[in-house]
Design a protein around this motif. Structure first.
Motif, mmCIF file in Angstrom:
data_model
loop_
_atom_site.group_PDB
_atom_site.id
_atom_site.type_symbol
_atom_site.label_atom_id
_atom_site.label_comp_id
_atom_site.label_asym_id
_atom_site.label_seq_id
_atom_site.Cartn_x
_atom_site.Cartn_y
_atom_site.Cartn_z
ATOM 1 N N GLY A 1 3.753 -0.754 0.188
ATOM 2 C CA GLY A 1 5.106 -0.588 0.166
ATOM 3 C C GLY A 1 5.684 -0.810 1.389
ATOM 4 N N LEU A 2 4.847 -0.557 2.550
ATOM 5 C CA LEU A 2 5.300 -1.207 3.975
ATOM 6 C C LEU A 2 5.639 -2.668 3.920
ATOM 7 C CD1 LEU A 2 3.135 1.019 6.396
ATOM 8 C CD2 LEU A 2 5.780 1.164 6.216
ATOM 9 N N ASP A 3 4.810 -3.437 3.449
ATOM 10 C CA ASP A 3 4.866 -4.864 3.202
ATOM 11 C C ASP A 3 6.249 -5.057 2.684
ATOM 12 O OD1 ASP A 3 2.374 -5.658 4.691
ATOM 13 O OD2 ASP A 3 1.434 -5.694 2.773
ATOM 14 N N TRP A 4 6.578 -4.357 1.626
ATOM 15 C CA TRP A 4 7.967 -4.607 0.747
ATOM 16 C C TRP A 4 8.981 -4.424 1.494
ATOM 17 C CZ3 TRP A 4 7.761 -7.668 -3.063
ATOM 18 C CH2 TRP A 4 6.666 -7.824 -3.863
ATOM 19 N N LEU A 5 8.752 -3.158 2.105
ATOM 20 C CA LEU A 5 9.898 -2.962 3.195
ATOM 21 C C LEU A 5 10.322 -3.780 4.211
ATOM 22 C CD1 LEU A 5 9.367 1.149 3.513
ATOM 23 C CD2 LEU A 5 11.116 0.036 2.406
ATOM 24 N N ARG A 6 9.203 -4.280 4.584
ATOM 25 C CA ARG A 6 9.607 -5.481 5.782
ATOM 26 C C ARG A 6 10.192 -6.474 5.076
ATOM 27 N NH1 ARG A 6 4.552 -3.230 7.997
ATOM 28 N NH2 ARG A 6 3.182 -4.691 6.738
#
Length: 394
Positions: A129-134
């Motif tokens: 999810g953090l990868d997608w948010l970045r």
């Protein structure tokens, strides 16, 4: 970027400054730290399969379920620890709500599967999810429409403030709604629907063969030739049993009306996938927990609410004038005076302002794909370091 890092007085601080500054990103980082701690310190218990657990039932798995949900209870001498009581049912409903499941307080197959996902798997989900948010566009003061596909939810933001939200229906896995960024530029009232050829061959042809008169009653018409020069062929005069997917010389269009697949309005945004947002006559579908049901376009729970918002700066248009336009029954396209940014995203782990973390199903298996890519990349980097630094790697 590398030159800037090397030239920075504090390289670590410089790298940290590159991360998104949005509050939703900071909340996800905190959730990741919390779940990493859980994964390190303890594993929550596995709840075995069995009959549905619900209020008032007795089952030997109830103590495990209590431990899994962190519900402590010391029964009195007259009580049985295996009783599924109201306190446990309330905890199950909270768990179901956080996982996008029907919050009925009953532990069936889907709830049991969510309960038994390991802490390590949830850590990976948050990391992804953090990868997608970045990769996402960051919040701005200008309005942004954000559709999170696994959540089946549309939200309108102005900065960090949520202005509007509603349920949506998105594409099923075989016809997935694309991840993209665009702008809503047009609203069409009482739209007709030109059926994409793939759908005409795969979906509509079987219906034309089995219930032709029903298709005609729903406003479907058949044409042959290029749009603008096409000749209409009476749909009832065609022997559809002789038409095949490979030999499909027609294109189909559905007239505007209460049974039109697009409902009363269509919101257009430029894209190469020929998808858009629209209403639907099939209102009952919004009651489902999992709503990956369409052929790629996005169906809106309350389309007029979104129309009212995107057209608020278009002179002469309001909710009342929109309703009047629909009442005429005539197709009317209207350009949006100030196009609104639209982002279709894919995040299965969501950290909320109250510190709770919600999880959703990986409906298109994109988290799984991204995790595989990261693993492969990590192995390649590790191998290069073992052999000595390879400049070409980066």
């Amino acid at each position: 970027l590398l030159a800037s890092v090397l030239g920075a007085a504090e390289p670590a601080a410089y790298l940290a400054s590159l991360a998104p500054t949005a509050e939703r990103y900071r909340r996800m980082k905190a959730a990741l730290a919390d779940h990493r701690r859980i994964a390190t310190e303890r594993a929550w218990p596995h709840v075995p399969a069995g009959p549905i657990l619900e209020l008032g039932t007795y089952d030997s798995r109830v103590p495990l379920l209590r431990r899994r949900l962190g519900v402590t209870r010391t029964p009195s001498a007259e009580e049985d620890a295996t009783l599924y009581d109201s306190k446990l049912a309330a905890a199950v409903r909270r768990f179901q709500a956080r996982h996008g499941l029907g919050a009925d307080g009953r532990v069936g197959r889907l709830t049991l599967a969510a309960l038994n996902v390991s802490p390590a798997a949830r850590v990976r989900q948050i990391e992804t999810g953090l990868d997608w948010l970045r990769a996402m566009a960051q919040p701005t003061p200008a309005p942004q429409i954000v559709i999170n596909l696994p959540e089946f939810r549309l939200r309108v933001f102005e900065g960090e403030d949520e202005i509007l939200e509603m349920a949506v229906i998105v594409g099923r896995e075989a016809r997935a709604t694309p991840i993209l960024s665009s702008r809503v530029t047009e609203v069409v009232f009482n739209p007709s629907w030109t059926v994409p050829m793939k759908l005409a061959r795969e979906d509509k042809l079987p219906q034309l063969r089995t219930d032709l008169r029903a298709m005609a009653a729903q406003g479907f018409r058949a044409f042959r030739g290029l749009p603008g020069e096409a000749e209409e062929i009476d749909i009832l005069s065609i022997d559809w049993s002789k038409v095949t997917g490979r030999n499909f010389p027609y294109w189909l269009r559905q007239d505007p009306g209460p049974r039109n697949a697009l409902g009363e309005v269509r919101l257009t945004f430029p894209n190469t996938f020929d998808v858009f947002m629209h209403g639907t006559p099939d209102r009952y579908l919004f009651r489902r927990d999992t709503r990956s049901l369409s052929s790629g376009c996005i169906r809106l729970e309350r389309p007029l609410d979104l129309v009212e918002y995107v057209m608020r700066n278009t002179p002469g248009w309001s909710r009342e004038t929109a309703e009047e336009a629909i009442a005429t029954g005539e197709t009317k396209p209207v350009a949006v005076n100030r196009p609104v940014a639209l982002h279709i995203v894919y995040i299965t782990a969501l950290a909320r302002a109250d510190a709770t973390v919600e999880f959703r199903e990986d409906i298109y298996r994109l988290d799984e794909l991204l995790q595989d890519i990261v693993k492969a990349r990590s192995r390649a980097i590790a191998a290069s370091l073992a052999d000595g630094f390879a400049p070409g790697l980066f």
